[in-house]
Scaffold this motif. Structure first.
Motif, mmCIF file in Angstrom:
data_model
loop_
_atom_site.group_PDB
_atom_site.id
_atom_site.type_symbol
_atom_site.label_atom_id
_atom_site.label_comp_id
_atom_site.label_asym_id
_atom_site.label_seq_id
_atom_site.Cartn_x
_atom_site.Cartn_y
_atom_site.Cartn_z
ATOM 1 N N ARG A 139 0.756 -1.312 -0.093
ATOM 2 C CA ARG A 139 0.015 -0.004 -0.025
ATOM 3 C C ARG A 139 0.834 1.385 -0.297
ATOM 4 O O ARG A 139 0.278 2.315 -0.302
ATOM 5 C CB ARG A 139 -0.977 0.022 1.309
ATOM 6 N N GLN A 142 -0.636 4.763 0.921
ATOM 7 C CA GLN A 142 -2.046 4.722 0.892
ATOM 8 C C GLN A 142 -2.507 3.942 2.348
ATOM 9 O O GLN A 142 -1.837 3.222 2.843
ATOM 10 C CB GLN A 142 -2.405 3.778 -0.254
ATOM 11 N N HIS A 144 -4.789 1.698 2.236
ATOM 12 C CA HIS A 144 -5.197 0.303 2.229
ATOM 13 C C HIS A 144 -4.532 -0.384 0.818
ATOM 14 O O HIS A 144 -4.275 0.451 -0.065
ATOM 15 C CB HIS A 144 -6.814 -0.015 1.700
ATOM 16 N N THR A 146 -5.089 -2.395 -2.663
ATOM 17 C CA THR A 146 -6.323 -2.419 -3.376
ATOM 18 C C THR A 146 -6.197 -3.196 -4.680
ATOM 19 O O THR A 146 -5.126 -3.291 -5.300
ATOM 20 C CB THR A 146 -6.594 -0.767 -3.943
ATOM 21 N N ARG A 164 -10.771 -2.289 -1.369
ATOM 22 C CA ARG A 164 -9.845 -2.073 -0.330
ATOM 23 C C ARG A 164 -9.817 -3.420 0.521
ATOM 24 O O ARG A 164 -11.021 -3.973 1.099
ATOM 25 C CB ARG A 164 -10.226 -0.962 0.671
#
Length: 168
Positions: A139, A142, A144, A146, A164
């Motif tokens: 990630r 970020q 999560h 994804t 997610r």
């Protein structure tokens, strides 16, 4: 007829994770076409995705070398349900991306890309849809990990969904 797509990029297996999350493997089983925008890192995942998916459309990324570059193109292209779809790893900086990619890929309806690990869904003034599914294993900055799913049907892309994954 609709075609179910699974969009992946930057899997970095086994460098960032030992394997794809179970949820992603479930999505592979449900998809008609798996699209991977590079940075596999190891050919083992390519072999497994080829074996477990109905159809794979993929390119190599900047972290892919040797056999991965021998087996995969820099840019992959496919026509699905009346859509012209391209897959590339890098698109450069985010500023001006839509205009640059619309000029570089003026024959496409959809461009799937990776590299940044940052999910992206925009449409250029030309109508080119740009999609980055992020990464299901790394990630970075970020919140999560994804991936994306979408439906291709009658010359249109619909139901584009960013999934997610739960934090490990």
């Amino acid at each position: 007829m609709a075609t179910r797509l699974l969009l992946l990029a930057d899997t970095h297996v086994p460098k960032r994770a030992r394997d794809l999350p179970a949820e992603v493997w479930d999505a592979v089983e449900q998809a008609d076409v798996v699209v991977h925008a590079g940075d596999w890192v190891d050919v083992g995942l390519l072999d497994e995705l080829e074996a477990r998916s109905r159809r794979l459309v993929a390119c190599y990324g900047n972290n892919d070398h040797g056999e991965l570059r021998e087996r995969l193109p820099d840019v992959a292209r496919v026509s699905l349900e009346g859509l012209s779809i391209g897959v590339v790893h890098e698109t450069g900086q985010s500023a001006g991306r839509e205009e640059r990619m619309a000029a570089a890929y003026d024959d496409l309806d959809v461009l799937v890309f990776g590299h940044s690990h940052i999910p992206w869904d925009t449409t250029a003034a030309s109508g080119l849809r740009l999609l980055n599914p992020g990464s299901p294993t790394d990630r970075r900055r970020q919140p999560h990990c994804t991936y994306m799913t979408a439906l291709a049907q009658d010359g249109a892309l619909s139901e584009v969904t960013l999934h997610r994954l739960p934090r490990p």
